[in-house]
Design a protein around this motif. Sequence first.
Motif, PDB file in Angstrom:
ATOM      1  N   LYS A 144     -33.972  48.324  -1.035  1.00 52.34           N
ATOM      2  CA  LYS A 144     -34.686  47.469  -0.088  1.00 52.34           C
ATOM      3  C   LYS A 144     -34.279  46.007  -0.271  1.00 52.34           C
ATOM      4  N   ASN A 145     -34.195  45.290   0.841  1.00 54.14           N
ATOM      5  CA  ASN A 145     -34.029  43.829   0.787  1.00 54.14           C
ATOM      6  C   ASN A 145     -34.574  43.246   2.079  1.00 54.14           C
ATOM      7  N   ASP A 146     -34.715  41.924   2.116  1.00 58.71           N
ATOM      8  CA  ASP A 146     -35.345  41.254   3.252  1.00 58.71           C
ATOM      9  C   ASP A 146     -34.544  41.397   4.543  1.00 58.71           C
ATOM     10  N   ALA A 147     -33.256  41.706   4.439  1.00 62.82           N
ATOM     11  CA  ALA A 147     -32.414  41.805   5.636  1.00 62.82           C
ATOM     12  C   ALA A 147     -32.555  43.152   6.340  1.00 62.82           C
ATOM     13  N   ILE A 148     -33.200  44.115   5.682  1.00 66.82           N
ATOM     14  CA  ILE A 148     -33.336  45.454   6.261  1.00 66.82           C
ATOM     15  C   ILE A 148     -34.738  45.638   6.816  1.00 66.82           C
ATOM     16  N   ASP A 149     -34.828  45.900   8.116  1.00 65.30           N
ATOM     17  CA  ASP A 149     -36.099  46.197   8.757  1.00 65.30           C
ATOM     18  C   ASP A 149     -36.359  47.699   8.631  1.00 65.30           C
ATOM     19  N   ALA A 166     -37.818  58.169   3.918  1.00 63.22           N
ATOM     20  CA  ALA A 166     -38.954  57.823   3.064  1.00 63.22           C
ATOM     21  C   ALA A 166     -38.771  56.426   2.485  1.00 63.22           C
ATOM     22  N   SER A 167     -39.872  55.685   2.431  1.00 64.58           N
ATOM     23  CA  SER A 167     -39.888  54.374   1.796  1.00 64.58           C
ATOM     24  C   SER A 167     -40.576  54.547   0.455  1.00 64.58           C
ATOM     25  N   ASP A 168     -39.854  54.256  -0.625  1.00 64.35           N
ATOM     26  CA  ASP A 168     -40.356  54.613  -1.947  1.00 64.35           C
ATOM     27  C   ASP A 168     -40.007  53.537  -2.961  1.00 64.35           C
ATOM     28  N   GLU A 169     -41.022  52.895  -3.530  1.00 68.06           N
ATOM     29  CA  GLU A 169     -40.810  51.822  -4.494  1.00 68.06           C
ATOM     30  C   GLU A 169     -39.837  50.780  -3.948  1.00 68.06           C
ATOM     31  N   ASP A 170     -38.667  50.643  -4.554  1.00 70.01           N
ATOM     32  CA  ASP A 170     -37.722  49.603  -4.165  1.00 70.01           C
ATOM     33  C   ASP A 170     -36.585  50.123  -3.293  1.00 70.01           C
ATOM     34  N   VAL A 171     -36.700  51.350  -2.806  1.00 71.03           N
ATOM     35  CA  VAL A 171     -35.581  51.947  -2.073  1.00 71.03           C
ATOM     36  C   VAL A 171     -36.064  52.706  -0.840  1.00 71.03           C
ATOM     37  N   PHE A 172     -35.104  52.956   0.060  1.00 65.97           N
ATOM     38  CA  PHE A 172     -35.291  53.890   1.162  1.00 65.97           C
ATOM     39  C   PHE A 172     -34.487  55.152   0.833  1.00 65.97           C
ATOM     40  N   ILE A 173     -35.095  56.307   1.074  1.00 66.07           N
ATOM     41  CA  ILE A 173     -34.432  57.572   0.789  1.00 66.07           C
ATOM     42  C   ILE A 173     -34.250  58.337   2.099  1.00 66.07           C
ATOM     43  N   ILE A 174     -32.999  58.596   2.441  1.00 69.49           N
ATOM     44  CA  ILE A 174     -32.652  59.278   3.683  1.00 69.49           C
ATOM     45  C   ILE A 174     -32.154  60.675   3.334  1.00 69.49           C
ATOM     46  N   THR A 175     -32.760  61.681   3.941  1.00 65.51           N
ATOM     47  CA  THR A 175     -32.383  63.065   3.681  1.00 65.51           C
ATOM     48  C   THR A 175     -31.781  63.674   4.939  1.00 65.51           C
ATOM     49  N   THR A 176     -30.668  64.390   4.754  1.00 70.11           N
ATOM     50  CA  THR A 176     -29.983  65.027   5.883  1.00 70.11           C
ATOM     51  C   THR A 176     -29.700  66.487   5.552  1.00 70.11           C
ATOM     52  N   THR A 177     -29.337  67.239   6.581  1.00 71.12           N
ATOM     53  CA  THR A 177     -28.795  68.566   6.308  1.00 71.12           C
ATOM     54  C   THR A 177     -27.413  68.399   5.683  1.00 71.12           C
ATOM     55  N   GLN A 178     -26.921  69.449   5.087  1.00 74.08           N
ATOM     56  CA  GLN A 178     -25.575  69.407   4.506  1.00 74.08           C
ATOM     57  C   GLN A 178     -24.540  69.098   5.588  1.00 74.08           C
ATOM     58  N   GLU A 179     -24.761  69.659   6.783  1.00 75.21           N
ATOM     59  CA  GLU A 179     -23.790  69.500   7.868  1.00 75.21           C
ATOM     60  C   GLU A 179     -23.770  68.084   8.430  1.00 75.21           C
ATOM     61  N   GLU A 180     -24.913  67.405   8.447  1.00 75.37           N
ATOM     62  CA  GLU A 180     -24.999  66.073   9.052  1.00 75.37           C
ATOM     63  C   GLU A 180     -24.769  64.938   8.071  1.00 75.37           C
ATOM     64  N   PHE A 181     -24.655  65.264   6.785  1.00 77.86           N
ATOM     65  CA  PHE A 181     -24.565  64.220   5.758  1.00 77.86           C
ATOM     66  C   PHE A 181     -23.413  63.246   6.009  1.00 77.86           C
ATOM     67  N   SER A 182     -22.218  63.764   6.220  1.00 78.00           N
ATOM     68  CA  SER A 182     -21.053  62.889   6.396  1.00 78.00           C
ATOM     69  C   SER A 182     -21.215  61.987   7.608  1.00 78.00           C
ATOM     70  N   GLU A 191     -21.853  50.148   9.519  1.00 75.82           N
ATOM     71  CA  GLU A 191     -22.755  49.018   9.737  1.00 75.82           C
ATOM     72  C   GLU A 191     -22.991  48.231   8.452  1.00 75.82           C
ATOM     73  N   ASN A 192     -22.130  48.503   7.465  1.00 68.32           N
ATOM     74  CA  ASN A 192     -22.094  47.737   6.210  1.00 68.32           C
ATOM     75  C   ASN A 192     -23.330  47.892   5.325  1.00 68.32           C
ATOM     76  N   PHE A 193     -24.006  49.041   5.438  1.00 67.68           N
ATOM     77  CA  PHE A 193     -25.077  49.333   4.492  1.00 67.68           C
ATOM     78  C   PHE A 193     -24.451  49.715   3.151  1.00 67.68           C
ATOM     79  N   GLU A 194     -25.035  49.211   2.069  1.00 64.13           N
ATOM     80  CA  GLU A 194     -24.583  49.569   0.733  1.00 64.13           C
ATOM     81  C   GLU A 194     -25.555  50.581   0.134  1.00 64.13           C
ATOM     82  N   PHE A 195     -25.012  51.552  -0.589  1.00 63.92           N
ATOM     83  CA  PHE A 195     -25.817  52.657  -1.096  1.00 63.92           C
ATOM     84  C   PHE A 195     -26.009  52.566  -2.605  1.00 63.92           C
ATOM     85  N   VAL A 196     -27.233  52.853  -3.045  1.00 64.26           N
ATOM     86  CA  VAL A 196     -27.480  53.075  -4.468  1.00 64.26           C
ATOM     87  C   VAL A 196     -26.825  54.387  -4.863  1.00 64.26           C
ATOM     88  N   SER A 197     -26.938  55.371  -3.971  1.00 61.58           N
ATOM     89  CA  SER A 197     -26.248  56.649  -4.138  1.00 61.58           C
ATOM     90  C   SER A 197     -26.103  57.292  -2.769  1.00 61.58           C
TER      91      SER A 197
END
Length: 246
Positions: A144-149, A166-182, A191-197
């Motif tokens: 999470k950071n101030d630039a992300i709505d 999901a919005s959880d503590e200091d992060v957003f967690i996005i879950t996808t199917t195996q097929e849609e992940f990529s 869109e220049n999002f950086e990932f923790v993982s």
Amino acid sequence: MSGHSKWHNIQAKKGKADAKRGKIFTKIGKEIAVAVKSGGSNLDSNAKLRDCVAKAKASNMPMDTITRAIKKGAGELEGVNYEEIIYEGYGPAGVAMLVNVLTDNKNRSASDVRCSFDRSGGNLGATGCVSWMFQRKGQIVIEKNDAIDEDELMMKVLELGAEDFASDEDVFIITTTQEEFSNVREALEKENFEFVSAELTMIPDTTVKLNLDDSEKVQRLIDKLEDSDDVQDVYHNAEFDDAFEE
């Protein structure tokens, strides 16, 4: 599962990343080499390789290390042939566990994994004994950071095909199917999002709520398994005690 423990479980599964960075790079390098051997070294035509490279970048793996792993997989540099094996079993307090291994010596790996379970009060089981409790999903974690709505990001990823946000503590967690992940990951990258993982993982259908003592026992087993050079990932259905700290 509570939001707090959901993110804590992700952190616990990954272990102490900074302290183990060299080992993490080695393990991701093996994944990259295996992906190249199975689908070629062209990122445009090998989705599995693209996913592995994204995982490497999220772990701050240097590009020259990534390139070297690709060359090893392609046979341009000397490398080792690895075999993937999934071990299944139960840890302390009946926690279901999957251990993903890439190895050049099955006997060594089997002995190491079994010894870790036995010494930690757990036991290995037959193939299929716990895998039915898990689903293979894509999981993208963004700090999470101030630039992300939050609302805008949630709408964006759901439109892209994500299953859950999901919005959880200091992060957003996005879950996808195996097929849609990529597709979801690559769209966010553009869109220049950086990932923790950003990786394919095994998510449990239900969890086992642990007390503090059992939380410590399970974490010790996870740490012991992850210390093995052959073990790539350890998945579990433990929900750690809120007071538990690594």
